[in-house]
Design an enzyme around this catalytic site. Sequence first.
Site, PDB file in Angstrom:
ATOM      1  N   SER A 128     -51.106 -42.866 101.382  1.00  0.00           N
ATOM      2  CA  SER A 128     -51.990 -43.648 102.253  1.00  0.00           C
ATOM      3  C   SER A 128     -53.242 -42.825 102.498  1.00  0.00           C
ATOM      4  O   SER A 128     -53.179 -41.590 102.507  1.00  0.00           O
ATOM      5  CB  SER A 128     -51.285 -43.913 103.586  1.00  0.00           C
ATOM      6  OG  SER A 128     -52.202 -44.413 104.529  1.00  0.00           O
ATOM      7  N   TYR A 130     -46.354 -40.269 110.434  1.00  0.00           N
ATOM      8  CA  TYR A 130     -46.517 -40.984 109.156  1.00  0.00           C
ATOM      9  C   TYR A 130     -47.583 -40.285 108.304  1.00  0.00           C
ATOM     10  O   TYR A 130     -47.397 -40.061 107.104  1.00  0.00           O
ATOM     11  CB  TYR A 130     -46.920 -42.422 109.477  1.00  0.00           C
ATOM     12  CG  TYR A 130     -47.326 -43.314 108.331  1.00  0.00           C
ATOM     13  CD1 TYR A 130     -46.371 -44.037 107.611  1.00  0.00           C
ATOM     14  CD2 TYR A 130     -48.669 -43.489 107.997  1.00  0.00           C
ATOM     15  CE1 TYR A 130     -46.748 -44.898 106.580  1.00  0.00           C
ATOM     16  CE2 TYR A 130     -49.063 -44.347 106.979  1.00  0.00           C
ATOM     17  CZ  TYR A 130     -48.089 -45.047 106.268  1.00  0.00           C
ATOM     18  OH  TYR A 130     -48.474 -45.902 105.253  1.00  0.00           O
TER      19      TYR A 130
HETATM   20  N1  NAD Z   1     -50.128 -52.054 104.371  1.00  0.00           N
HETATM   21  C1  NAD Z   1     -50.942 -51.057 104.610  1.00  0.00           C
HETATM   22  O1  NAD Z   1     -51.916 -51.189 105.367  1.00  0.00           O
HETATM   23  C2  NAD Z   1     -50.738 -49.734 103.907  1.00  0.00           C
HETATM   24  C3  NAD Z   1     -51.786 -48.799 103.968  1.00  0.00           C
HETATM   25  C4  NAD Z   1     -51.614 -47.571 103.338  1.00  0.00           C
HETATM   26  C5  NAD Z   1     -50.437 -47.268 102.691  1.00  0.00           C
HETATM   27  N2  NAD Z   1     -49.425 -48.199 102.653  1.00  0.00           N
HETATM   28  C6  NAD Z   1     -48.199 -47.824 101.947  1.00  0.00           C
HETATM   29  O2  NAD Z   1     -47.948 -48.760 100.925  1.00  0.00           O
HETATM   30  C7  NAD Z   1     -46.537 -48.824 100.691  1.00  0.00           C
HETATM   31  C8  NAD Z   1     -46.098 -50.271 100.718  1.00  0.00           C
HETATM   32  O3  NAD Z   1     -46.342 -50.783 102.014  1.00  0.00           O
HETATM   33  P1  NAD Z   1     -46.501 -52.338 102.320  1.00  0.00           P
HETATM   34  O4  NAD Z   1     -47.692 -52.475 103.188  1.00  0.00           O
HETATM   35  O5  NAD Z   1     -46.393 -53.123 101.082  1.00  0.00           O
HETATM   36  O6  NAD Z   1     -45.229 -52.523 103.279  1.00  0.00           O
HETATM   37  P2  NAD Z   1     -44.143 -53.678 103.391  1.00  0.00           P
HETATM   38  O7  NAD Z   1     -43.565 -53.514 104.747  1.00  0.00           O
HETATM   39  O8  NAD Z   1     -44.713 -54.995 102.991  1.00  0.00           O
HETATM   40  O9  NAD Z   1     -43.069 -53.244 102.279  1.00  0.00           O
HETATM   41  C9  NAD Z   1     -42.314 -52.076 102.420  1.00  0.00           C
HETATM   42  C10 NAD Z   1     -41.003 -52.275 101.685  1.00  0.00           C
HETATM   43  O10 NAD Z   1     -40.243 -51.063 101.821  1.00  0.00           O
HETATM   44  C11 NAD Z   1     -38.902 -51.431 102.056  1.00  0.00           C
HETATM   45  N3  NAD Z   1     -38.165 -50.370 102.733  1.00  0.00           N
HETATM   46  C12 NAD Z   1     -38.334 -49.929 104.011  1.00  0.00           C
HETATM   47  N4  NAD Z   1     -37.429 -48.995 104.310  1.00  0.00           N
HETATM   48  C13 NAD Z   1     -36.658 -48.834 103.204  1.00  0.00           C
HETATM   49  C14 NAD Z   1     -35.546 -48.009 102.894  1.00  0.00           C
HETATM   50  N5  NAD Z   1     -35.016 -47.159 103.809  1.00  0.00           N
HETATM   51  N6  NAD Z   1     -35.003 -48.080 101.661  1.00  0.00           N
HETATM   52  C15 NAD Z   1     -35.502 -48.944 100.742  1.00  0.00           C
HETATM   53  N7  NAD Z   1     -36.550 -49.753 100.979  1.00  0.00           N
HETATM   54  C16 NAD Z   1     -37.126 -49.702 102.203  1.00  0.00           C
HETATM   55  C17 NAD Z   1     -38.999 -52.679 102.931  1.00  0.00           C
HETATM   56  O11 NAD Z   1     -37.789 -53.423 102.961  1.00  0.00           O
HETATM   57  C18 NAD Z   1     -40.142 -53.414 102.255  1.00  0.00           C
HETATM   58  O12 NAD Z   1     -39.699 -54.253 101.229  1.00  0.00           O
HETATM   59  C19 NAD Z   1     -45.883 -47.966 101.764  1.00  0.00           C
HETATM   60  O13 NAD Z   1     -45.553 -46.699 101.233  1.00  0.00           O
HETATM   61  C20 NAD Z   1     -46.955 -47.835 102.817  1.00  0.00           C
HETATM   62  O14 NAD Z   1     -46.813 -46.660 103.574  1.00  0.00           O
HETATM   63  C21 NAD Z   1     -49.567 -49.426 103.238  1.00  0.00           C
END
Ligand code: NAD
Length: 251
Positions: free
Chosen positions: A139, A152
């Site tokens: 991130s 985080y």
């Molecule tokens: N959405 C944002 O603004 C953003 C910004 C920067 C980075 N990210 C990163 O992008 C990645 C994806 O995030 P997203 O926004 O698509 O989130 P999301 O919540 O849509 O998806 C996250 C997925 O991870 C799964 N997950 C959570 N805990 C788990 C576990 N213990 N074991 C297996 N699976 C698990 C959830 O069930 C879900 O399907 C993450 O690493 C997040 O930190 C997101």
Amino acid sequence: MKGLSGRRVLLTGGASGIGRATAIRLAEEGCRVGILDIDEAGAAATIARCPGGAWFARTDITNRTNVEATVAQFETEIGPIDFLANIAGWERFRNFLDTDTALWDRIIGINLYGPLHLHHVVLPGMVQRGFGRIVNVSSDAGRVGSSGEAVYSACKGGIIAFTKTVAREVARKGITLNVLCPGPTDTPLFDEFKAGTPDGAKVGEAMARAVPLKRIGQPEDYPGTIAFLLSDDAAYITGQTLSVSGGLTMS
Ligand SMILES: NC(=O)c1ccc[n+]([C@@H]2O[C@H](COP(=O)([O-])OP(=O)(O)OC[C@H]3O[C@@H](n4cnc5c(N)ncnc54)[C@H](O)[C@@H]3O)[C@@H](O)[C@H]2O)c1
């Protein structure tokens, strides 16, 4: 893209958001996609949109035994793993002084221990075969910090440093590791952020205005970059960190 068709990819977090969009894109590229997630219904919805379907095992990435069993099952049923994409993540937004160690444990378990387990279990096979490509989704919080996300951010910054280090350690084995850093993106994780912030909708709009490209990200903004970093076109790229965030961070 070159070198994707027929490759086997293990991908965490494929039941939602960026992971779902990536699973679909890699399936479209002809990869054999294995999804690890705790959300079975979400994974089923993803699989329904993957051309040719996808493999799934309900897996909690914080649980080492569970990760080991899933990797072994995938290799038995589908074959050796060529690509690994660590995309699963989780967050609860609080100022650091309002957090407790139980919350730290959960955030560290999913965002740091989870990817560590996957690397530790999957890499030996890649080393043995002399080939592998890994993309870790971190991130921009891990590069420049983010209020309300101290632990985080520590995990995400840790993943960047970890990736660079392991990339050095396994480079001679034909394995590349790179990091993708999304900015704020319209997924359930971002909804959680808005819900946990007073006037969350307004904060969301303000964040979009702060992005030079004037919008927050969509899940579909990332799979192309992930596919590229897994492809043969990126064979000479390793240990790099790439922000895909509409220009929000330029570092
Ligand atoms: N959405 C944002 O603004 C953003 C910004 C920067 C980075 N990210 C990163 O992008 C990645 C994806 O995030 P997203 O926004 O698509 O989130 P999301 O919540 O849509 O998806 C996250 C997925 O991870 C799964 N997950 C959570 N805990 C788990 C576990 N213990 N074991 C297996 N699976 C698990 C959830 O069930 C879900 O399907 C993450 O690493 C997040 O930190 C997101």
